[in-house]
Design an enzyme around this catalytic site. Structure first.
Site, PDB file in Angstrom:
ATOM      1  N   HIS A 136      -6.136   2.847   7.240  1.00  0.00           N
ATOM      2  CA  HIS A 136      -5.720   2.176   6.047  1.00  0.00           C
ATOM      3  C   HIS A 136      -6.260   3.232   4.338  1.00  0.00           C
ATOM      4  O   HIS A 136      -7.740   2.664   3.707  1.00  0.00           O
ATOM      5  CB  HIS A 136      -5.959   1.175   5.469  1.00  0.00           C
ATOM      6  CG  HIS A 136      -5.422   0.495   6.896  1.00  0.00           C
ATOM      7  ND1 HIS A 136      -4.150   0.482   6.953  1.00  0.00           N
ATOM      8  CD2 HIS A 136      -5.960  -1.212   6.623  1.00  0.00           C
ATOM      9  CE1 HIS A 136      -4.008  -1.090   8.424  1.00  0.00           C
ATOM     10  NE2 HIS A 136      -5.148  -1.435   8.078  1.00  0.00           N
ATOM     11  N   THR A 137      -5.818   4.036   4.301  1.00  0.00           N
ATOM     12  CA  THR A 137      -6.512   5.497   3.100  1.00  0.00           C
ATOM     13  C   THR A 137      -6.549   4.659   1.641  1.00  0.00           C
ATOM     14  O   THR A 137      -7.619   4.852   0.919  1.00  0.00           O
ATOM     15  CB  THR A 137      -5.823   6.255   3.163  1.00  0.00           C
ATOM     16  OG1 THR A 137      -4.138   6.148   2.360  1.00  0.00           O
ATOM     17  CG2 THR A 137      -5.307   7.053   4.230  1.00  0.00           C
ATOM     18  N   CYS A 138      -5.948   3.782   1.621  1.00  0.00           N
ATOM     19  CA  CYS A 138      -6.169   2.839   0.254  1.00  0.00           C
ATOM     20  C   CYS A 138      -7.140   2.232  -0.091  1.00  0.00           C
ATOM     21  O   CYS A 138      -8.308   2.225  -0.625  1.00  0.00           O
ATOM     22  CB  CYS A 138      -5.085   1.755  -0.245  1.00  0.00           C
ATOM     23  SG  CYS A 138      -3.683   2.581   0.099  1.00  0.00           S
ATOM     24  N   PHE A 139      -8.254   1.820   1.524  1.00  0.00           N
ATOM     25  CA  PHE A 139      -9.004   1.219   1.184  1.00  0.00           C
ATOM     26  C   PHE A 139     -10.613   1.779   2.387  1.00  0.00           C
ATOM     27  O   PHE A 139     -11.868   0.853   2.711  1.00  0.00           O
ATOM     28  CB  PHE A 139      -8.849  -0.539   2.993  1.00  0.00           C
ATOM     29  CG  PHE A 139      -7.806  -0.393   1.379  1.00  0.00           C
ATOM     30  CD1 PHE A 139      -6.694  -1.137   2.155  1.00  0.00           C
ATOM     31  CD2 PHE A 139      -7.875  -1.230   0.311  1.00  0.00           C
ATOM     32  CE1 PHE A 139      -5.727  -1.478   2.044  1.00  0.00           C
ATOM     33  CE2 PHE A 139      -7.083  -2.457  -0.149  1.00  0.00           C
ATOM     34  CZ  PHE A 139      -5.729  -2.140   0.625  1.00  0.00           C
TER      35      PHE A 139
END
Length: 971
Positions: free
Chosen positions: A936-939
């Site tokens: 999950h690149t957002c996190f």
């Protein structure tokens, strides 16, 4: 039939039983009393049923939804407080922010549980809207407990759980909003409906009592008929009556070190587990022991060893961890969601002794300017090997071990009693006070235990009071035409036959050296930019002229040696202007902070509100340029909210970062011919392409400049906005960005083929006999001569000699690296300087600029291991973690870059390495077996499933990072 059921059950739990640790063998002891206690249990159940029928169980009339929720959340001890506050429904629990008269620890746990409950109620309301409420419990087992989790649930897991309703699920999920604001609005609407109806309840008393009695009876009956089921069951009613179950409040933690402890050592503590009746409890993997050692958001990896072969240690767990950052840590030991007795514990760790390689002068300057008979204070910040600020015990002298050596330039004899060291307890720094009775130029060296500090070598210019006042006036005036007469005695190390009379001009922008033709016509000889790359080297008095001498060198032009009686005043004026331009310090970190501050100040009138953009992934560069074509500077300063056409994604930062990454890759990839390398090697550094095809217009370079400026602006905002430029620029290109003149030394890195085949040969050989002139021939790829370019006016007739070969090579570099790409460079700088002023970029040298733009190019595994977060603590996941570090240790730099891109959306690290990643790199256990790792690149979160062998794990990880680095899909 019973045998078939037992066989099916064993088959379903075979994998679980295989994963239980050595201590799991003690589970069998919990089964041996079940058959003998069946009669007692039946009696209890019958008695309870009788009491219910007679209406004697008065508590039933007051058992509310809130009570059941508190039990589920392990907050039973708060039932009385909730009852007094009149809180009885789930909705009122979910709306709870604070309950008076509760300890701060309980307040935080209640708030956290309330937020989770609210998300569950919203999710259930959304499921109800789409006729999927019957699947709530199955989704909860798949760890879908909030509406955001719907996006991340893979189809391969959702399909078997939802069955024939999978199509409805897909339709409902596709209808979810694609922006964070819209999602929040939807959640508010759903929550309003929940509050209005107030009819949502997960439990009713009657149903709960029936279920509880049924489950208790069934579990006990299963214990009688199939003992293998007992360990997998929750506590039976009989266990509650007899106290034969694990009670966190009875567990004891013993810390095996004396406090306070110094960082860097491996710490260990022991946890002993007991039943409610006080008997030892054999701990095993299925008991959900969780240990967390944390300092704020920083978490320390801990290794937990359960039990052992010795039966006397069956109820013991040993936890080991290593702390590298000093301060107070919170050590939490939980069983499920319930803390053991005394948890969380607060433990303090002290910094280690000073380390010369980490100890630094604060606000460092390579040249310090003082006034005679006036004390001047410099500040030293003692740091240990892990970069913690050192602390000292009462009675300990922090200045012990430091030595200061100060000598006049040209004389190695140390000056006595020129320096004094004192420790400031309030700032935890050492003050070095220097006092000089007379003017002069000195060199200082400060060491700790015989090792020179990180930036402990510097020069000191001491001015008399009249000169100091004169320099201060120069700084305050707007007219900077003051000149200093000097003698030029050497150029590029070669002495002039006769010293040349010149004049030196110092302004906030540059140092210019001129000579007068016919005594009144000024002719510029050389100009040095007033930036950190321009260095002064102070020498002793010149014997011929009996005046102070010094060398000026910026690393690209021929260095010059000058002699002047005004050397100290000139150098002091230069140093004051320099420090003013770069924020008062020459260290990269201080210059970077100054740069970010000035960029924010420059754009303070521009708002960073959201600006939606829709981009076509297939025509990424074309659609990105079209989308930003009419953007003003204010628009470029807004927060881009990206959506890729045909893809559904909620942009919490991951999509935006992917767009930056892919757009930079498209712009600066040599295959696209906008930028190119000087060789066919795919690792070659990229440079503007002067042989660009007709379809590549100058507007591409202007867009590239704006994109780089946008990255720098976002980085100045800090935190999760930080954007790095995915490119490996040539040093000569970076030099031109900051206004430096290129020279032949850039060929070594930028064009190694030319350097080895020609430049190195010219440097190391006699060229007087070679037929070489000041021109350059250009050929096409078929070997046909295209043109002959003169490197200097009339260059085809000027022969290259040993005396002029450096001039020839510099002219060659200027032609090949700068003149050829003049139009492209001007277009790039036009776009860049719209967002970032050129005077701010000039405070860096080309190496620092690359660090500012692109972050670190080398990846340290030690840095990685020291700065990450672990989510998960099962033995299976600890085994996977061991395999992960083994695989990463064998990664190439390219594979590390791919791992970073896969997890964070960017293949580059910030200037401070993994420590500056925001959010921190997270490694999480995925609840699957044998699947490919996900991220999950957002996190900045990497999810690792379980595998049978290291070979399977390594193959899956490499496949995931090589094939899964692009695309941001929710479906």
């Amino acid at each position: 039939m019973q045998q078939q059921h037992r066989h099916a059950h064993h088959h379903a739990h075979r994998h679980v039983h295989r994963q239980v640790s050595v201590s799991g063998r003690y589970e069998g002891r919990r089964q041996k009393h079940y058959a003998a206690e069946w009669a007692l249990l039946c009696t209890l159940l019958a008695g309870l049923a009788y009491l219910m029928l007679r209406g004697q169980v008065h508590a039933a009339h007051h058992f509310t939804e809130a009570d059941l929720w508190l039990q589920e959340s392990d907050l039973q001890h708060l039932q009385h407080s909730f009852s007094q506050a009149g809180i009885s429904t789930l909705v009122s629990c979910a709306q709870l922010e604070q309950l008076p008269d509760l300890p701060s620890e309980d307040q935080e746990r209640v708030r956290r549980a309330a937020r989770v409950l609210q998300q569950r109620l919203i999710l259930k309301q959304w499921l109800t809207h789409h006729n999927l409420a019957q699947h709530y419990q199955r989704l909860a087992q798949l760890e879908v407990s909030a509406l955001e989790d719907v996006y991340w649930l893979e189809d391969v897991r959702a399909r078997p759980a939802l069955g024939k309703d999978f199509t409805s699920w897909t339709t409902a999920r596709q209808a979810l909003p694609t922006s964070k604001e819209q999602l929040e609005a939807l959640k508010e609407e759903l929550w309003t409906e929940v509050v209005k109806t107030d009819a949502h309840t997960f439990w009713s008393w009657g149903g709960m009592m029936v279920v509880s009695l049924s489950v208790a009876g069934l579990v006990t009956l299963a214990a009688m008929t199939q003992p293998a089921l007992a360990p997998e069951a929750k506590h039976t009613l009989l266990q509650y009556v007899t106290g034969k179950y694990l009670l966190p409040g009875n567990c004891r933690v013993t810390f095996e070190w004396d406090e306070p402890q110094v960082v860097g050592e491996t710490m260990a503590f022991t946890v002993r587990f007991y039943q409610r009746n006080g008997q030892p409890y054999p701990i095993c993997d299925t008991d959900n022991l969780f240990v967390e050692v944390a300092q704020g958001n920083r978490r320390v990896a801990a290794v937990t060893q359960l039990g052992g072969a010795d039966p006397s240690q069956a109820n013991v767990a040993v936890v080991k961890f290593t702390v590298r950052h000093s301060g107070q840590y919170r050590v939490s030991v939980l069983i499920g969601n319930c803390h053991v007795k005394g948890s969380p514990f607060l433990k303090c760790f002290l910094p280690g002794p000073p380390d010369p390689s980490k100890t630094i002068f604060v606000r460092h300057s390579s040249t310090v300017v003082c006034t005679a008979d006036v004390p001047h204070v410099l500040t030293i910040e003692p740091r240990d090997e892990f970069n913690n600020i050192c602390m000292f015990l009462p009675g300990e002298d922090p200045t012990d071990g430091y030595s200061v050596h100060i000598a006049e330039i040209g004389c190695n004899k140390a000056l006595p009693e020129n320096a004094r060291l004192e420790y400031d307890t309030s700032s935890q720094r050492i003050c070095l006070q220097v006092l000089f009775p007379a003017e002069g130029c000195f060199h200082a060296s400060v060491a700790y235990n015989g090792v020179v500090l990180n930036n402990g070598d510097f020069d000191i210019i001491v001015l008399n009071k009249a000169d100091a006042s004169f320099v201060n006036k120069n700084m305050a005036t707007k007219n900077h035409n003051i000149t200093y007469e000097a003698r030029l005695i050497s150029v590029q190390g070669e002495k002039l036959t006769k010293p040349k009379k010149v004049y030196c001009y110092v302004s906030p922008k540059q140092l210019t050296i001129k000579e007068l033709i016919l005594k009144f016509i000024p002719k510029r000889l050389v100009t040095f930019r007033l930036c950190p790359s321009t260095k002064f080297t102070f020498l002793s008095n010149n014997n011929q002229l009996n005046q102070p001498s010094f060398i000026v060198d910026d690393g690209c032009q021929p260095k010059v040696e000058l002699v002047t009686r005004d050397r100290n005043v000139l150098a002091a004026t230069f140093t004051h202007f320099l420090l003013k331009n770069i924020g008062g310090s020459e260290t990269f970190k201080d210059k970077q902070d100054f740069f970010y501050h000035e960029v924010r100040k420059f754009h303070q009138k521009h708002y960073h509100d959201k600006l939606p953009m829709k981009i076509n992934r297939e025509k990424l560069l074309e659609s990105s340029m079209k989308a930003t074509k009419g953007f003003s500077v204010a628009d470029w300063c807004r927060n881009f909210e990206l959506t890729f056409q045909g893809e559904q994604g909620l942009d919490w930062g991951g999509v935006r970062r992917e767009w930056f990454e892919l757009t930079c890759a498209s712009l600066f990839d040599a295959k696209n011919l906008i930028f190119c390398g000087f060789s066919d090697n795919h690792q070659a550094l990229v440079h503007p392409n002067h042989q660009r095809p007709a379809h590549v217009k100058l507007k591409c370079y202007e867009f590239a400049g704006r994109l780089v400026g946008k990255c720098l602006y976002e980085s100045a905002l800090g935190g999760s906005y930080r954007q790095l430029v995915r490119a490996r620029f040539t040093r000569s290109f970076l030099a031109q960005i900051i206004g430096l003149r290129v020279h032949y030394k850039y060929f070594e890195q930028d064009d190694p083929d030319l350097y080895l085949s020609k430049v190195k040969y010219v440097l190391e050989n006699d060229v007087d006999d070679m037929d070489m002139y000041f021109y350059e021939e250009e050929y096409d790829r078929f070997g046909q001569l295209i043109k002959v370019a003169e490197l200097v006016p009339g260059g085809t007739k000027i022969r290259v000699t040993n005396a002029t070969k450096h001039q020839y090579l510099d002219a060659l570099a200027q032609y090949r690296l700068a003149n050829n790409v003049k139009e492209e460079m001007e277009a790039f700088l036009k776009g860049l300087n719209e967002l970032i002023p050129d005077n701010l970029l000039s405070i860096f040298d080309e190496n620092e600029l690359e660090l500012l733009l692109c972050g670190t190019g080398e990846y340290s595994i030690a840095d990685f291991r020291a700065h990450h977060i672990i989510n998960g603590n099962t033995p299976e996941f600890r085994r996977i973690l061991g395999w992960f570090w083994t695989a990463v240790a064998n990664f190439t730099q390219e594979e590390m870059a791919r791992l970073l891109q896969f997890t964070t959306g960017c293949s580059q690290l910030p200037p401070g390495g993994f420590a500056e990643l925001s959010p921190r790199f997270q490694i999480t256990a995925a609840p699957t077996f044998g699947n490919l790792p996900t991220a999950h690149t957002c996190f900045n979160q990497l999810c690792l499933p379980d595998y049978e062998s290291y070979e399977q794990f390594e193959k899956a990880l490499l496949l995931a990072i090589s094939e899964g680095t692009e695309g941001f899909g929710m479906i």
